[in-house]
Scaffold this motif. Structure first.
Motif, PDB file in Angstrom:
ATOM      1  N   LYS A   1       0.844  -1.199   0.000  1.00  0.00           N
ATOM      2  CA  LYS A   1       0.000   0.000   0.000  1.00  0.00           C
ATOM      3  C   LYS A   1       0.886   1.260   0.000  1.00  0.00           C
ATOM      4  N   ASP A   2       0.474   2.267  -0.757  1.00  0.00           N
ATOM      5  CA  ASP A   2       1.178   3.561  -0.821  1.00  0.00           C
ATOM      6  C   ASP A   2       2.548   3.458  -1.481  1.00  0.00           C
TER       7      ASP A   2
ATOM      8  N   THR B   1       4.414   2.937  -5.172  1.00  0.00           N
ATOM      9  CA  THR B   1       4.144   2.868  -6.613  1.00  0.00           C
ATOM     10  C   THR B   1       5.373   2.318  -7.320  1.00  0.00           C
TER      11      THR B   1
ATOM     12  N   ASP C   1       8.506   4.417  -7.345  1.00  0.00           N
ATOM     13  CA  ASP C   1       9.212   4.442  -6.060  1.00  0.00           C
ATOM     14  C   ASP C   1      10.318   3.398  -5.976  1.00  0.00           C
TER      15      ASP C   1
END
Lengths: 303, 365
Positions: A264-265, A267, A270
């Motif tokens: 989660k959070d 991408t 990243d």
């Protein structure tokens, strides 16, 4: 009110908790699937519903009646098909049906019309005089289902009816279940197959005796957290290991390629540098929608 | 409910008649047992191979030797081995006894003197020894009485009732009837129930509205019928083939067999509740059968057993049934004579069957 309700059910065998504080409810006319790997506790839940096991704590109720204390009153409306083939292998198809007719008191004209009906959807009539042991896996399951349906039960409980059955017979079996649902029969079915979950009305993920999630087949994948990519690369042990080294990533072999879960959070950009350093081309990652299996695996790992 | 019972019984019979091993147990076993016991097991002793050492060699000594072959009990032949070596023919197993007639036998007999003859027997066959030496003693006395007119101071006039020829087969067939009924009903019941547990069909039945008692009745009844069929078969073969007399009432025998079935079916039911595989059930049934047969008086009379073992026989229901079968078949005993045995079997039946039925239905619900 729900036709079937299970509340805070727990059952242990020695030190193993087969079922742990498990609750669910099934409405009239639903097909409800209990999904999970072997040993998840599905059979224990089902056998408790069929009055065959006394739980350590919690209650199982069918039609407002306690499955342990009032099971005699439930029997006439219940059809049960256990996991292992439990008909008489040395009796023919007809003899098995006649036997269950006698047990349920379905005789005479009622029996004849009932058997004709059961033959029509099972397509077992050409095999009427064949011994049950000589039937194929799929036909055996259809015969077992026919026997369980002899007394026109309102609720049908099936324990992994399609395990070990070929794909075509599995589909035919589910067509019969959908037909029964149309007639108003409530069905609880356990299965290890995700494609069968898609055909149910609601499903429940079961793992290590616990309920992981519950919902419609359409809603369940929505529980997936993070994002999912398909990596079009050869799923070798080395590749998987290299991907799993990357932070916030979990990689799993999936068919011909690899499914890559991002927390989660997180991408893809990243972790791009880290991926490149590990020798992967970010262009080879294609975002995909998580399906039931992705969702189940993620929930299973988190538990 | 009766529909469920009928369905269960019909199913059980279909399964029995479709299973070759079952058919063998039901049809072949009683006939083979009868033929084996009828022909092979001979408790009466005949054809005792006897070496004769006749040191007298007179007309009387030869006459006496000849007289011993009457009735077929002894096969006297002149000894070929020297007297000091007589044991070697026992060791080879070619002779069973040796009869030694001393020099002077004829002379002493004629002068009514005191005569001793010698008899050596192969004691490794205890039954033959006991019976053969008895025969020889009687034959010697008879010879002395008949031929020479010597009188024994005390004579026994005996009259053997029910089986004057002491035919083993008359004695064996009733024993086989009792054994068959015990083994077949107990073993088949236990195995049939355990098979359903093994295959999961019992569990399937427990989810149906059938009551544990209907289920129990439906499982047990077919084997009661088979058991009665077994003894009918054994009786027909016994009466028609072996010409055994059946003195008493067949109806009474069947009625009391039905009473005894309560115990054997109860035992079968009990074994099914303490075992989980057919092999285990078979082992239990075998073990019990061996105990029951040995302490029933089938082969050895109970009064021959040590006192403590005689007490043990009282916990063997087959002992009482054995008495009933022999009583009815051989002695023509009626209800009144058999009452003590009947009471005992009623108690056995009620206790064993009720206990097992409760155990079974507890497990079944």
């Amino acid at each position: 009110m729900s036709l079937v309700s299970v509340e805070s059910l727990s059952k242990s065998y020695r030190e193993i908790r087969a079922v742990d504080d498990f609750s669910f409810a099934v409405d009239q006319g639903e097909i409800y699937a209990l999904v999970g790997p072997d040993g998840a506790g599905k059979t224990t839940i089902i056998r408790t519903l069929c009055g065959l096991i006394n739980p350590d704590s919690g209650v199982a109720m069918i039609d407002g009646l306690d499955c342990q204390r009032k099971f005699e009153s439930i029997k006439p409306i219940l059809g049960y098909m256990p996991q292992v083939f439990s008909l008489y292998p040395d009796l023919t198809v007809t003899e098995n049906l006649t036997f269950y007719g006698g047990i349920y008191g379905v005789v005479g004209e009622d029996y004849r019309t009932r058997v004709e009906y059961l033959y029509r959807f099972s397509n077992l009539k050409p095999f009427a005089d064949r011994r049950a042991q000589a039937l194929s896996g799929g036909m055996k399951q259809k015969l077992a289902l026919s026997c369980a349906l002899m007394h026109q039960p309102r609720i049908l409980i099936l324990d992994e009816p399609t395990t070990g059955v070929d794909p075509l017979s599995r589909r035919q079996f589910w067509e019969i279940l959908l037909e029964l649902k149309k007639q108003g029969v409530t069905i609880i079915v356990s299965t290890p197959y995700m494609d069968e979950v898609a055909r149910s009305d609601r499903a429940c993920f079961v793992f290590k005796g616990k309920k992981l999630a519950e919902g419609t087949p359409a809603a369940l994948p929505g529980l997936f957290e993070g994002s999912l990519y398909f990596c079009d690369c050869r799923p070798t042990v080395q590749t998987l290991e290299a991907l799993n080294q990357v932070s916030n990533v979990q990689a799993r072999r999936f068919g011909g390629g690899i499914h890559v879960y991002l927390r989660k959070d997180v991408t893809l950009p990243d972790i791009a540098t880290e991926l490149t350093r590990a020798g992967f081309d970010t262009g080879g990652f294609r975002p995909i929608r998580p399906d039931l299996e992705d969702c189940f695996i993620q929930l299973m790992e988190e538990s | 409910m009766s529909e469920a019972f009928r369905g269960l019984v019909r199913k059980e019979f279909i399964q029995v008649f479709r299973d070759r091993n079952m058919l063998r147990i039901v049809f072949a076993v009683p006939i083979i047992q009868l033929l084996l016991f009828g022909y092979v097991v001979k408790l009466e002793v005949k054809n005792i191979r006897t070496d004769v050492y006749d040191f007298d060699q007179t007309r009387l000594s030869r006459e006496f030797v000849n007289s011993t072959s009457a009735g077929g009990y002894f096969l006297p032949t002149p000894a070929e081995t020297p007297l000091l070596n007589l044991e070697s023919s026992f060791q080879r197993g070619s002779r069973d006894m040796a009869l030694i007639i001393p020099d002077g036998f004829g002379k002493e007999l004629e002068s009514r003197g005191n005569i001793t003859i010698g008899l050596v027997a192969d004691g490794s066959d205890a039954n033959m020894t006991a019976i053969g030496t008895g025969y020889m003693t009687r034959m010697a006395q008879k010879y002395a009485r008949d031929v020479v007119g010597m009188r024994m101071p005390l004579n026994v006039k005996y009259n053997v009732l029910y089986n004057p020829e002491a035919e083993s087969v008359y004695f064996m067939v009733p024993g086989i009837v009792a054994t068959l009924l015990t083994m077949v009903t107990m073993m088949l019941t236990a195995m049939a129930i355990v098979r359903e547990r093994e295959s999961g069909t019992l569990e399937q039945l427990l989810v149906t509205p059938i009551s544990p008692y209907t289920l129990l009745a439906g499982k047990v009844f077919p084997f009661a019928i088979l058991g009665l069929f077994e003894i009918s078969l054994a009786l027909v073969v016994g009466v028609l083939w072996f010409d055994i007399p059946f003195v008493g009432s067949p109806l009474l025998l069947f009625a009391l067999s039905a009473l005894y079935l309560l115990t054997t079916l109860g035992m079968g039911l009990f074994f099914s509740t303490v075992t989980s595989t057919q092999q285990q059930a078979m082992f239990f049934a075998w073990f019990f059968s061996v105990f029951a047969i040995l302490t029933s008086g089938f082969f050895t009379p109970i009064f021959n057993m040590p006192q403590w073992l005689q007490y043990v026989t009282y916990i063997n229901p087959m002992r009482f049934f054995m008495n009933i079968v022999r009583g009815i078949m051989m002695k023509g005993a009626g209800l009144m004579e058999l009452l003590p045995d009947i009471y005992t079997l009623v108690i056995f039946g009620l206790v064993v069957f009720t206990f097992s039925a409760v155990r079974f239905s507890k497990r079944a619900s």
